[in-house]
Design an enzyme around this catalytic site. Structure first.
Site, PDB file in Angstrom:
ATOM      1  N   LYS A  22       5.029   2.260  -1.477  1.00 13.63           N
ATOM      2  CA  LYS A  22       4.514   3.637  -1.432  1.00 13.63           C
ATOM      3  C   LYS A  22       4.514   4.153  -0.001  1.00 13.63           C
ATOM      4  O   LYS A  22       4.951   5.275   0.269  1.00 13.63           O
ATOM      5  CB  LYS A  22       3.092   3.685  -1.997  1.00 13.63           C
ATOM      6  CG  LYS A  22       2.431   5.054  -1.859  1.00 13.63           C
ATOM      7  CD  LYS A  22       0.966   5.054  -2.233  1.00 13.63           C
ATOM      8  CE  LYS A  22       0.109   4.397  -1.188  1.00 13.63           C
ATOM      9  NZ  LYS A  22      -1.338   4.644  -1.393  1.00 13.63           N
ATOM     10  N   ARG A  27       6.979   8.152   3.610  1.00 10.23           N
ATOM     11  CA  ARG A  27       7.406   8.404   4.989  1.00 10.23           C
ATOM     12  C   ARG A  27       8.894   8.743   5.038  1.00 10.23           C
ATOM     13  O   ARG A  27       9.323   9.681   5.708  1.00 10.23           O
ATOM     14  CB  ARG A  27       7.120   7.178   5.867  1.00 10.23           C
ATOM     15  CG  ARG A  27       5.666   7.026   6.298  1.00 10.23           C
ATOM     16  CD  ARG A  27       5.469   5.641   6.918  1.00 10.23           C
ATOM     17  NE  ARG A  27       4.153   5.393   7.486  1.00 10.23           N
ATOM     18  CZ  ARG A  27       3.057   5.099   6.792  1.00 10.23           C
ATOM     19  NH1 ARG A  27       3.119   5.054   5.464  1.00 10.23           N
ATOM     20  NH2 ARG A  27       1.903   4.856   7.399  1.00 10.23           N
ATOM     21  N   ASP A 320      -5.661  -2.868   2.220  1.00 16.14           N
ATOM     22  CA  ASP A 320      -5.344  -2.725   0.792  1.00 16.14           C
ATOM     23  C   ASP A 320      -5.222  -4.089   0.114  1.00 16.14           C
ATOM     24  O   ASP A 320      -5.791  -4.327  -0.949  1.00 16.14           O
ATOM     25  CB  ASP A 320      -4.055  -1.920   0.603  1.00 16.14           C
ATOM     26  CG  ASP A 320      -4.273  -0.431   0.871  1.00 16.14           C
ATOM     27  OD1 ASP A 320      -5.436  -0.025   1.064  1.00 16.14           O
ATOM     28  OD2 ASP A 320      -3.288   0.318   0.903  1.00 16.14           O
ATOM     29  N   ARG A 394      -5.758   0.327  -7.345  1.00 15.58           N
ATOM     30  CA  ARG A 394      -5.931  -1.046  -6.866  1.00 15.58           C
ATOM     31  C   ARG A 394      -7.097  -1.759  -7.546  1.00 15.58           C
ATOM     32  O   ARG A 394      -7.055  -2.974  -7.739  1.00 15.58           O
ATOM     33  CB  ARG A 394      -6.079  -1.074  -5.345  1.00 15.58           C
ATOM     34  CG  ARG A 394      -4.874  -0.476  -4.657  1.00 15.58           C
ATOM     35  CD  ARG A 394      -4.553  -1.071  -3.307  1.00 15.58           C
ATOM     36  NE  ARG A 394      -3.402  -0.371  -2.757  1.00 15.58           N
ATOM     37  CZ  ARG A 394      -2.142  -0.572  -3.102  1.00 15.58           C
ATOM     38  NH1 ARG A 394      -1.846  -1.499  -4.007  1.00 15.58           N
ATOM     39  NH2 ARG A 394      -1.164   0.124  -2.565  1.00 15.58           N
TER      40      ARG A 394
END
EC number: 2.5.1.19
Length: 434
Positions: A22, A27, A320, A394
């Site tokens: 992701k 980006r 994360d 998540r």
């Protein structure tokens, strides 16, 4: 409410090919849109967060041609053609922050907004940085948070730009990606970071990808960055998005907890993502891990007692993937401590509070602090816990691992994984065995 019942499972093995990252996908989409020339992006993630970026770029006049996980982007040579737009960006921090910066110097009239949670996620430090160069940005509701109104402005740089680094690294990423589009007298722009910069590996991703598009950022430690001003991004022609290292963490943990052998393809030693560091944390806990350039193998746990060792670690660099460690800690033979994770509180939900609440449901004893979490596993996991996911992809993926503890678990609102990994539960079910 929608829910999914998983397990009980006793093992996990097989091979999984990861979807695109992701962080890299969004980006690269923006860099390709701002570049000169046509860019073919392969292994692009197909998820909620990338779709909102693609939709926004299309609205801004960028020509895009998608075919499966390939996208051909025709660059705008540094300026979006649409000078007015209303952009809905969901809950995608990787879209809201960089696009806000790019739009602030584009000379148009724009509105940037998202889901209610996005309007609770801070953006003030980025706006403060952009205002230092003359950007005209107004808050529609609450000071420091989206929705934003962006207006045409006279952009000029006559001093170093200062930005806070201790809330989100995405503010610095947004500035670094946008500043090459801005002219400066001496041909370069200096950005100085106030306070400690968190999530440094994500800045490394930004700088490496900018380099692929022909722009080199110089950095002095992690406090001072020098960006060439008034230059143009150039398409590299083709660019492949590597697999998502944060998503890899669930399968790597499954390979440890479920005995393996389990191979994850798409990330490895050659990865530019900091979250491959998760594999090292898992090794510290006693998992048998082998790594190649673009694959990682896990074959269970190397201890005779069959449990992970507890861990006490600073997770500032891999926030994360650290969530996966919090759930893996349920399978340790002692108390684990996750430190320096304050950034969890401003993510898709307040992840420290959410993780503490849900870990208690499966029997863990939890101590929750402003920037830490202490997890003491139960003697036996509580079966049939109904895990709330807080619209956080998540949370849903992490708690699937509980099913490998020989107990069934219910995941509420499983579709929230669409943010980064729409078919996660299908992939997990293909590897887990009763």
């Amino acid at each position: 409410m929608d829910y999914l019942d998983l397990g009980p499972y006793s093992s996990a093995s097989g091979t999984v090919r990861l979807p695109g990252s992701k962080s890299i996908s969004n980006r690269v989409l923006l860099l390709a849109a701002l570049a000169e020339g046509e860019t073919t992006i392969t292994n692009l993630l197909d998820s909620d967060d990338t779709r909102v970026m693609l939709d926004a770029l299309g609205t801004l006049g960028v020509k895009l041609a998608r075919d499966g996980d390939t996208c051909v982007v025709t660059g705008t040579r540094g300026a979006f053609t649409a000078k007015t737009a209303d952009l809905f960006l969901g809950n995608a921090g990787t879209a809201v922050r960089p696009l806000t910066a790019a739009l602030a110097v584009n000379g148009g009239d724009y509105r940037v907004h998202g889901v209610p949670r996005m309007h609770e996620r801070p953006i003030g430090d980025l706006v403060d940085g952009l205002r230092q160069i003359g950007a005209q940005i107004d808050y529609e509701l609450n000071e420091g948070y989206p929705p934003l109104r962006i207006k045409p402005a006279n952009i000029s740089v006559d001093a170093p730009i200062r930005v806070r680094g201790d809330v989100s690294s995405q503010f610095l990423t947004a500035l670094l990606m946008t500043l090459p589009l801005v002219k400066a007298k001496d041909g370069k722009i200096v950005v100085e970071v106030d306070g400690e910069l968190i999530s440094k590996p994500y800045i490394d991703i930004t700088i490496r990808l900018m380099e692929r598009f022909g722009v080199t950022v110089e950095r002095d430690g992690w406090q001072r960055f020098v960006v060439p001003a008034g230059v143009r991004y150039r398409s590299p022609g083709r660019i492949m998005v590597e697999g998502d290292a944060s998503s890899a963490s669930y399968f790597l943990a499954a390979g440890a907890l479920g005995g393996g052998p389990l191979r994850v393809e798409g990330v490895g030693r050659a990865s530019i993502q900091g979250d491959v560091g998760f594999a090292n944390a898992l090794m510290q806990m006693g998992a048998n891990v082998t790594m190649g350039d673009d694959w990682i193998d896990v074959r269970g746990i190397g201890h005779d007692h069959g449990k992970l060792e507890p861990i006490d670690m600073d997770f500032n660099l891999i926030p994360d993937a650290a969530m996966t460690i919090a759930v893996a800690a349920l399978f340790a033979n002692g108390t684990s401590t996750l430190r320096n994770i304050a950034s969890w509180r401003v993510k898709e939900t307040d992840r420290i509070a959410a993780m503490a609440t849900e870990l208690r449901k499966v029997g863990a004893i939890i101590e929750e602090g402003p920037d830490y979490l202490v997890v003491t596993p139960p003697e036996k996991l509580t079966p049939n816990a109904a895990i709330d996911t807080y619209d956080d992809h998540r949370m849903a993926m992490c708690f699937s691992l509980v099913s490998l503890g020989g107990v069934p678990v219910r995941i509420n609102d499983p579709k929230c994984v669409g943010k980064t990994f729409p078919d996660y539960f299908d992939r997990f079910a293909a590897l887990a065995k009763a």
